[in-house]
Design a protein around this motif. Structure first.
Motif, PDB file in Angstrom:
ATOM      1  N   ARG A  16       3.751   3.881  57.421  1.00 46.35           N
ATOM      2  CA  ARG A  16       3.875   5.335  57.518  1.00 46.35           C
ATOM      3  C   ARG A  16       5.327   5.759  57.241  1.00 46.35           C
ATOM      4  N   GLY A  29       6.178   5.914  53.733  1.00 41.53           N
ATOM      5  CA  GLY A  29       5.593   7.022  52.998  1.00 41.53           C
ATOM      6  C   GLY A  29       4.120   6.881  52.686  1.00 41.53           C
ATOM      7  N   GLU A  43       0.304   7.271  52.982  1.00 42.24           N
ATOM      8  CA  GLU A  43      -0.526   8.296  53.602  1.00 42.24           C
ATOM      9  C   GLU A  43      -1.998   7.967  53.426  1.00 42.24           C
ATOM     10  N   GLU A  44      -2.822   8.565  54.266  1.00 42.28           N
ATOM     11  CA  GLU A  44      -4.272   8.392  54.128  1.00 42.28           C
ATOM     12  C   GLU A  44      -4.741   8.913  52.782  1.00 42.28           C
ATOM     13  N   MET A  96      -4.329   7.405  49.909  1.00 46.46           N
ATOM     14  CA  MET A  96      -3.563   6.863  48.789  1.00 46.46           C
ATOM     15  C   MET A  96      -4.266   5.669  48.163  1.00 46.46           C
ATOM     16  N   ALA A 155      -3.657   2.090  57.129  1.00 41.27           N
ATOM     17  CA  ALA A 155      -2.704   3.124  56.751  1.00 41.27           C
ATOM     18  C   ALA A 155      -3.275   4.065  55.687  1.00 41.27           C
TER      19      ALA A 155
END
Length: 265
Positions: free
Chosen positions: A12, A15, A17-18, A20, A48
């Motif tokens: 996280r 960088g 993110e959900e 991705m 993640a």
């Protein structure tokens, strides 16, 4: 020791993110001690990106190659024996060990899917995994009609975990788009209509740590890429489309300069 919560928090911070789509290049040892090892790293990456995300890794099998590429003509008994010992690619063939244990941990998952190139396959899990790995040309194996091309079109990111741009396979994709790339020939065995044959295909050449580290570092400065740290591993998250837009012309500049005739003294 890094546990699951620490790993997810680290991704996280990097960088991730959900939702991705990630192409991951990783050195497990760079992270330090990880509770659960490579399998825990893969599980944390999946957590993640969440159920709508996708995690992909290079699942290359360099051993599926001609052990005597310079030999021309009918092989003698020794060359024939070495070539006969080269395995045929199949989805369960382990990833080349030099790529590390994280790619193999992902490939071995029951829900992992894998593209079919004998030397340069990609394994993936998650929502778009089947789409990403759905096909791969034999020639220019990391080019437009490969999982790398599909990840580019999905707006994917590259996550480098404790490794440099000499391990960033997307730069081979970049070179495949360059007008004047370096070229080489891949040679590998395949089974065609029940017969084992040797296949030759064109591809971009190896970089051998020449230009890829330069292009990658320049892009990071250009794009303001921030480095984070997960355990002992420096990590960078790179947007694929922006990297490709920057790197294609810059790599071509470096290749052209390398080929330019040097003035005579």
């Amino acid at each position: 020791m890094l546990g699951a919560d620490g790993l997810v928090a680290g991704w996280r911070e990097a960088g991730v993110e959900e939702g991705m789509a990630l192409m991951v290049h990783a050195s497990l040892s760079s992270l330090g001690r990880v509770d659960g090892g490579a399998a825990a790293v893969v599980a944390s990456l999946r957590e993640a990106v969440g159920p709508s995300g996708t995690v992909a890794v290079p699942a290359f099998t360099w051993e599926v190659a001609d052990p005597d590429p310079e030999h021309v003509g009918v092989p003698g008994p020794e060359v024939a024996a070495r070539r006969a010992a080269v395995p045929l690619f199949h989805p369960g063939l382990p990833v080349t060990r030099a790529l590390g244990s994280v790619p193999e941990a992902l490939r071995a998952l029951p829900d992992s899917v894998r593209s079919g190139h004998p030397q340069a396959s990609v394994a993936a899990v998650g929502a778009r995994a089947a789409e990403v790995t759905s096909g791969q040309s034999l020639g220019f194996a990391l080019g437009r009609t490969s999982p790398f091309g599909r990840l580019h079109d999905l707006g994917a990111h590259i996550l480098l975990i404790g490794v440099g741009h000499n391990r960033n396979s997307f730069l081979h994709y970049v070179e495949s788009l360059a007008p004047r790339p370096r070229l080489r020939v891949r040679r590998f065995p395949m089974e065609v209509a029940g017969e084992r044959v040797w296949v030759e295909t064109p591809d971009v050449g190896n970089d051998n740590d020449t230009h890829f580290p330069v292009v990658g570092a320049e892009f990071e400065r250009h794009a303001g890429i921030a480095q984070s740290r997960v355990g002992g591993a420096p990590c960078r998250l790179l947007p694929v489309p922006a990297l490709v837009d920057f790197a294609v012309p810059r790599l071509q500049e470096l290749l052209d300069a390398e080929r330019a005739p040097h003035p005579q003294p």
